[in-house]
Design a protein around this motif. Sequence first.
Motif, PDB file in Angstrom:
ATOM      1  N   VAL A  61      -2.370  -5.064   6.609  1.00 42.96           N
ATOM      2  CA  VAL A  61      -2.569  -4.263   5.390  1.00 42.96           C
ATOM      3  C   VAL A  61      -3.629  -4.870   4.476  1.00 42.96           C
ATOM      4  CG1 VAL A  61      -0.199  -3.415   5.495  1.00 42.96           C
ATOM      5  CG2 VAL A  61      -0.725  -5.460   4.123  1.00 42.96           C
ATOM      6  N   GLY A  62      -4.422  -5.793   5.002  1.00 41.16           N
ATOM      7  CA  GLY A  62      -5.452  -6.456   4.204  1.00 41.16           C
ATOM      8  C   GLY A  62      -5.098  -7.914   3.997  1.00 41.16           C
ATOM      9  N   GLY A  63      -5.646  -8.485   2.918  1.00 46.29           N
ATOM     10  CA  GLY A  63      -5.355  -9.865   2.583  1.00 46.29           C
ATOM     11  C   GLY A  63      -4.282  -9.943   1.522  1.00 46.29           C
ATOM     12  N   THR A  64      -3.911 -11.165   1.157  1.00 45.68           N
ATOM     13  CA  THR A  64      -2.893 -11.307   0.126  1.00 45.68           C
ATOM     14  C   THR A  64      -3.390 -10.805  -1.226  1.00 45.68           C
ATOM     15  OG1 THR A  64      -3.623 -13.599  -0.173  1.00 45.68           O
ATOM     16  CG2 THR A  64      -1.706 -13.233   1.242  1.00 45.68           C
ATOM     17  N   LYS A  65      -4.698 -10.878  -1.432  1.00 47.15           N
ATOM     18  CA  LYS A  65      -5.263 -10.437  -2.712  1.00 47.15           C
ATOM     19  C   LYS A  65      -6.196  -9.238  -2.562  1.00 47.15           C
ATOM     20  CE  LYS A  65      -4.832 -14.830  -5.162  1.00 47.15           C
ATOM     21  NZ  LYS A  65      -3.850 -15.419  -4.214  1.00 47.15           N
ATOM     22  N   LEU A  81       7.549  -7.142   0.054  1.00 50.58           N
ATOM     23  CA  LEU A  81       7.734  -8.497  -0.440  1.00 50.58           C
ATOM     24  C   LEU A  81       6.395  -9.038  -0.931  1.00 50.58           C
ATOM     25  CD1 LEU A  81      10.094 -10.105   2.247  1.00 50.58           C
ATOM     26  CD2 LEU A  81      10.710  -9.021   0.078  1.00 50.58           C
ATOM     27  N   ALA A  82       6.367  -9.482  -2.189  1.00 51.93           N
ATOM     28  CA  ALA A  82       5.153 -10.016  -2.789  1.00 51.93           C
ATOM     29  C   ALA A  82       5.494 -11.326  -3.490  1.00 51.93           C
ATOM     30  CB  ALA A  82       4.549  -9.018  -3.777  1.00 51.93           C
ATOM     31  N   ASN A  83       4.461 -12.002  -3.987  1.00 51.10           N
ATOM     32  CA  ASN A  83       4.663 -13.299  -4.618  1.00 51.10           C
ATOM     33  C   ASN A  83       3.718 -13.445  -5.801  1.00 51.10           C
ATOM     34  OD1 ASN A  83       3.574 -16.431  -4.560  1.00 51.10           O
ATOM     35  ND2 ASN A  83       5.789 -16.292  -4.340  1.00 51.10           N
ATOM     36  N   HIS A  84       4.229 -14.056  -6.863  1.00 49.31           N
ATOM     37  CA  HIS A  84       3.450 -14.233  -8.089  1.00 49.31           C
ATOM     38  C   HIS A  84       2.171 -15.014  -7.848  1.00 49.31           C
ATOM     39  CE1 HIS A  84       2.752 -14.825 -12.384  1.00 49.31           C
ATOM     40  NE2 HIS A  84       2.569 -16.105 -12.129  1.00 49.31           N
ATOM     41  N   ALA A  89      -1.297  -9.317 -10.021  1.00 47.61           N
ATOM     42  CA  ALA A  89      -0.426  -8.436 -10.797  1.00 47.61           C
ATOM     43  C   ALA A  89      -0.874  -6.983 -10.681  1.00 47.61           C
ATOM     44  CB  ALA A  89      -0.417  -8.871 -12.266  1.00 47.61           C
ATOM     45  N   GLU A  90      -2.204  -6.774 -10.609  1.00 49.74           N
ATOM     46  CA  GLU A  90      -2.735  -5.411 -10.487  1.00 49.74           C
ATOM     47  C   GLU A  90      -2.298  -4.767  -9.177  1.00 49.74           C
ATOM     48  OE1 GLU A  90      -4.937  -7.742 -13.354  1.00 49.74           O
ATOM     49  OE2 GLU A  90      -4.512  -8.107 -11.233  1.00 49.74           O
ATOM     50  N   ASP A  96       4.043  -0.790  -6.788  1.00 53.49           N
ATOM     51  CA  ASP A  96       5.277  -0.270  -7.383  1.00 53.49           C
ATOM     52  C   ASP A  96       5.378   1.246  -7.254  1.00 53.49           C
ATOM     53  OD1 ASP A  96       6.652  -2.555  -8.270  1.00 53.49           O
ATOM     54  OD2 ASP A  96       5.475  -2.671 -10.114  1.00 53.49           O
ATOM     55  N   GLU A  97       4.209   1.899  -7.178  1.00 52.86           N
ATOM     56  CA  GLU A  97       4.198   3.357  -7.069  1.00 52.86           C
ATOM     57  C   GLU A  97       4.491   3.829  -5.655  1.00 52.86           C
ATOM     58  OE1 GLU A  97       3.825   5.223  -9.790  1.00 52.86           O
ATOM     59  OE2 GLU A  97       3.739   3.333 -10.912  1.00 52.86           O
ATOM     60  N   ILE A  98       4.484   2.884  -4.701  1.00 54.98           N
ATOM     61  CA  ILE A  98       4.682   3.245  -3.294  1.00 54.98           C
ATOM     62  C   ILE A  98       6.112   2.987  -2.839  1.00 54.98           C
ATOM     63  CG2 ILE A  98       3.958   2.707  -0.919  1.00 54.98           C
ATOM     64  CD1 ILE A  98       1.192   1.986  -2.060  1.00 54.98           C
ATOM     65  N   ALA A  99       6.649   1.818  -3.212  1.00 53.17           N
ATOM     66  CA  ALA A  99       7.982   1.425  -2.746  1.00 53.17           C
ATOM     67  C   ALA A  99       8.509   0.313  -3.640  1.00 53.17           C
ATOM     68  CB  ALA A  99       7.914   0.950  -1.288  1.00 53.17           C
TER      69      ALA A  99
END
Length: 268
Positions: A61-65, A81-84, A89-90, A96-99
């Motif tokens: 799905v691409g890179g982490t950023k 699953l994501a990480n701070h 944040a963007e 958030d709009e997807i799942a």
Amino acid sequence: MPTAPDARGHTVTLDSRPRRIVSLVPSQTELLAHLNLGAEVVGITRFCERPEHWHSEKTIVGGTKQVDFDIVRGLDPDLILANHEENTAEDVEALDEIAPVFVTEVKTVEEALGMIRTVGSLTDTSDQTSTLVGKIISRFEALPNFVPLRAAYLIWREPYMTVGSDTFIHDVMRWGGLENVYGDQTRYPEVTIDALAGQDLDVVLCSSEPFPFHEKDTFTADLRAAFPDTPVEIVDGQPFSWYGPRLLDTPSYLRSLRERLPTPAPRG
């Protein structure tokens, strides 16, 4: 109905056990594999290198950023699953709009254990995560009280960069009796060889990631020339920075590292 607060203070509530998971965090991707959730994981990043065979089996799905939102949307996930630290944040706000997005923040071994437990709760694998956490705890608690070594841990070059006290690496160093001389700073301070020389170091640790220091590169040679009486040690970055099941191996790695480092002379 699985429910858990995330690092943002958001409460993530799932309607049922997730069946289509996208992981944007290499350590957590490895955790999902350890929990036998291969059938549920549908998307990972190109930096999710473990398990290796998932790169050809899962959608990238691409890179982490640099997450490709269209690809994620097409996967129809029911948990992301994501990480701070790893993700922006963007990107998280867009996802958030997807799942439902569960964002973690892991700065200590203790927080890593909490993350593992929570992922277990969300994915209905708490029996497995409890066993994993118990093994990790017992191995860390079995570590001896090492004689402290004043250490700098380098993660980058041009400029050289190290780690501050609010990083997971700092806490792992502490478990190995490696006193982070930049523990009075935060994040990833830039340093010079001259600044390092003023720190009365017992060891310079050069990580294999994110910059791949190795024995024969010019940067390592420069450091060894600057510190002829101080060990300059190339270390595997994963035991210091991966906070999933890799923590099972971290204590033995710390033992091995300390066994090959000399005991410092008493300071007068």
